[in-house]
Write a protein that holds these residues in place. Structure first.
Motif, PDB file in Angstrom:
ATOM      1  N   GLN A 310      47.733  41.698  50.240  1.00  0.00           N
ATOM      2  CA  GLN A 310      47.176  41.841  48.874  1.00  0.00           C
ATOM      3  C   GLN A 310      45.753  40.857  48.557  1.00  0.00           C
ATOM      4  OE1 GLN A 310      47.356  44.117  46.654  1.00  0.00           O
ATOM      5  NE2 GLN A 310      45.840  43.514  45.097  1.00  0.00           N
ATOM      6  N   ILE A 311      46.211  39.577  48.771  1.00  0.00           N
ATOM      7  CA  ILE A 311      44.666  39.068  48.738  1.00  0.00           C
ATOM      8  C   ILE A 311      44.361  39.605  49.611  1.00  0.00           C
ATOM      9  CG2 ILE A 311      46.022  36.769  49.109  1.00  0.00           C
ATOM     10  CD1 ILE A 311      44.266  35.330  47.910  1.00  0.00           C
ATOM     11  N   GLU A 312      42.413  39.914  49.919  1.00  0.00           N
ATOM     12  CA  GLU A 312      41.864  39.600  50.859  1.00  0.00           C
ATOM     13  C   GLU A 312      40.813  38.799  50.521  1.00  0.00           C
ATOM     14  OE1 GLU A 312      37.715  42.527  51.234  1.00  0.00           O
ATOM     15  OE2 GLU A 312      39.553  43.534  49.779  1.00  0.00           O
ATOM     16  N   LEU A 313      41.288  38.730  52.667  1.00  0.00           N
ATOM     17  CA  LEU A 313      40.305  36.946  53.450  1.00  0.00           C
ATOM     18  C   LEU A 313      38.848  37.798  53.409  1.00  0.00           C
ATOM     19  CD1 LEU A 313      40.185  34.352  54.432  1.00  0.00           C
ATOM     20  CD2 LEU A 313      40.707  35.635  56.889  1.00  0.00           C
ATOM     21  N   TRP A 314      37.594  36.934  52.824  1.00  0.00           N
ATOM     22  CA  TRP A 314      36.639  37.481  52.895  1.00  0.00           C
ATOM     23  C   TRP A 314      35.635  36.934  54.449  1.00  0.00           C
ATOM     24  CZ3 TRP A 314      32.027  37.208  47.613  1.00  0.00           C
ATOM     25  CH2 TRP A 314      33.216  38.421  48.036  1.00  0.00           C
TER      26      TRP A 314
END
Ligand SMILES: Cc1cc2nc3c(=O)[nH]c(=O)nc-3n(C[C@H](O)[C@H](O)[C@H](O)COP(=O)(O)OP(=O)(O)OC[C@H]3O[C@@H](n4cnc5c(N)ncnc54)[C@H](O)[C@@H]3O)c2cc1C
Length: 314
Positions: A310-314
């Protein structure tokens, strides 16, 4: 999924000059552009490096000038909403980071059954404006942190639906600074996903249903208590790790796999709610990234399910 409007080979953010120093490609635009802004200050996890350039435009005109300049010069641009769903790497972001935090970009208006909201508006403010006006449809967003822009891009939701279900139209800014209103077949919302990945979301209109304000308030309060009880409380440096796979919850899969007590460096699974991770003091982006991968691998090995982050890695 990456939401970079344009890419360049540029100087690493860590080599950027100090905040406010002259000599940026934006000096003639009448905007306040900072340099070397620590992105950890703007994200829930509080980890990660600096942005080479950082700006909070005062209105749409200023945003348009900034976006167009980035496009002309090939400077990659990202929008940061509430920062509740991003993991910034240690070397930061070697381009422009924009926050739509100015009052002109956060306005909320209720007219009949339609709620109009700027992309920078906090989701919690939109939900409470709707409830106060006796409008239902946003109940599933109770307890979801972040902004309207972030919620639309990721089709935020919970039990009973997602924000995309209520959208009448979405206003976006294109890479050249042009504004466009998308509706109907131009919009697609899926499971924690939308097709708003080629633009900056600047606002939306949500079509809601009339309901008795007292009944609605009671329902929302009940929902708030239940949903909040399923989230970490008392810690701010948390993130949701995985999307729920169809028909089950990521939380139950993480628990069943035996990963509930996993820890990497100063990042650990939140034991009471195993689909969240907590960043403890001294945590690094790498700790978070490795923990998510470790938990994901355990679920794959033990249960044969590939969880989507879910969390997006930039
Ligand atoms: C405690 C906790 C509970 C959560 N509960 C839920 C939940 O119940 N349901 C759920 O769906 N999610 C949940 N989340 C995840 C997260 O809150 C949502 O994904 C939220 O919608 C992210 O919004 P944001 O404004 O913080 O976006 P950010 O984290 O700032 O950004 C997320 C992505 O959207 C992009 N973006 C943001 N604004 C714009 C814009 N205006 N234009 C273009 N791109 C933009 C960013 O570039 C980034 O790629 C939870 C997170 C936490 C920490």
């Amino acid at each position: 999924m990456k939401r970079v409007l344009k890419t360049e080979q540029s100087v690493p953010a860590s080599e950027a000059p100090g905040r406010g120093e002259a000599g940026t490609p934006f000096d003639d635009l009448g905007l306040t552009v900072g340099t070397g802004e620590p992105l950890a200050h703007h994200t829930w996890l509080g980890v990660g490096g600096k942005a080479k350039y950082f700006c909070e435009p005062v209105d749409l005109g200023a945003l348009g000038r900034l976006v167009a300049r980035c496009h002309e010069r090939g400077i990659p641009l990202r929008v940061l909403g509430g920062g509740s769903n991003v993991l910034v790497p240690a070397d930061g972001w070697a381009g422009m980071v924009v926050r739509l935090s100015a009052p002109a970009l956060c306005a909320i208006d209720v007219n009949g059954t339609v709620v109009t909201a700027g992309a920078g508006a906090k989701l919690v403010h939109v939900v409470s404006a709707a409830v106060q006006a006796g409008l239902s449809g946003l109940e599933m967003l109770v307890g979801v942190p972040g902004t309207v822009g972030g919620a639309l891009v990721g089709n935020a939701g919970g039990r009973g639906g997602a924000i995309g279900d209520c959208v009448r139209d979405v206003s976006v800014m294109l890479p050249g600074g042009e504004i466009e209103v998308r509706t109907g077949a131009d919009l697609a919302f899926g499971s924690r996903w939308s097709n708003l990945d080629d633009c900056i979301v600047i606002g939306c209109r949500l079509e809601l249903d009339e309901e008795d304000p007292d009944l609605l308030t009671k329902r929302m309060q009940k929902r708030w208590i239940v949903d909040r009880s399923e989230q970490p409380s008392g810690v701010r440096t948390v993130a949701m790790m995985f999307k729920d796979p169809h028909g089950t919850s990521a939380e139950s899969l993480v628990s069943q796999s035996g990963a509930r007590d996993f820890r990497v460096g100063e990042a650990s699974v939140y034991p009471a709610h195993a689909n969240y991770l907590v960043a403890h003091p001294g945590c690094t982006s790498e700790d978070v990234r490795e923990l998510v991968e470790k938990v994901r691998a355990r679920v794959r090995e033990r249960l044969g399910v590939e969880l989507a982050p879910q969390i997006e890695l930039w």
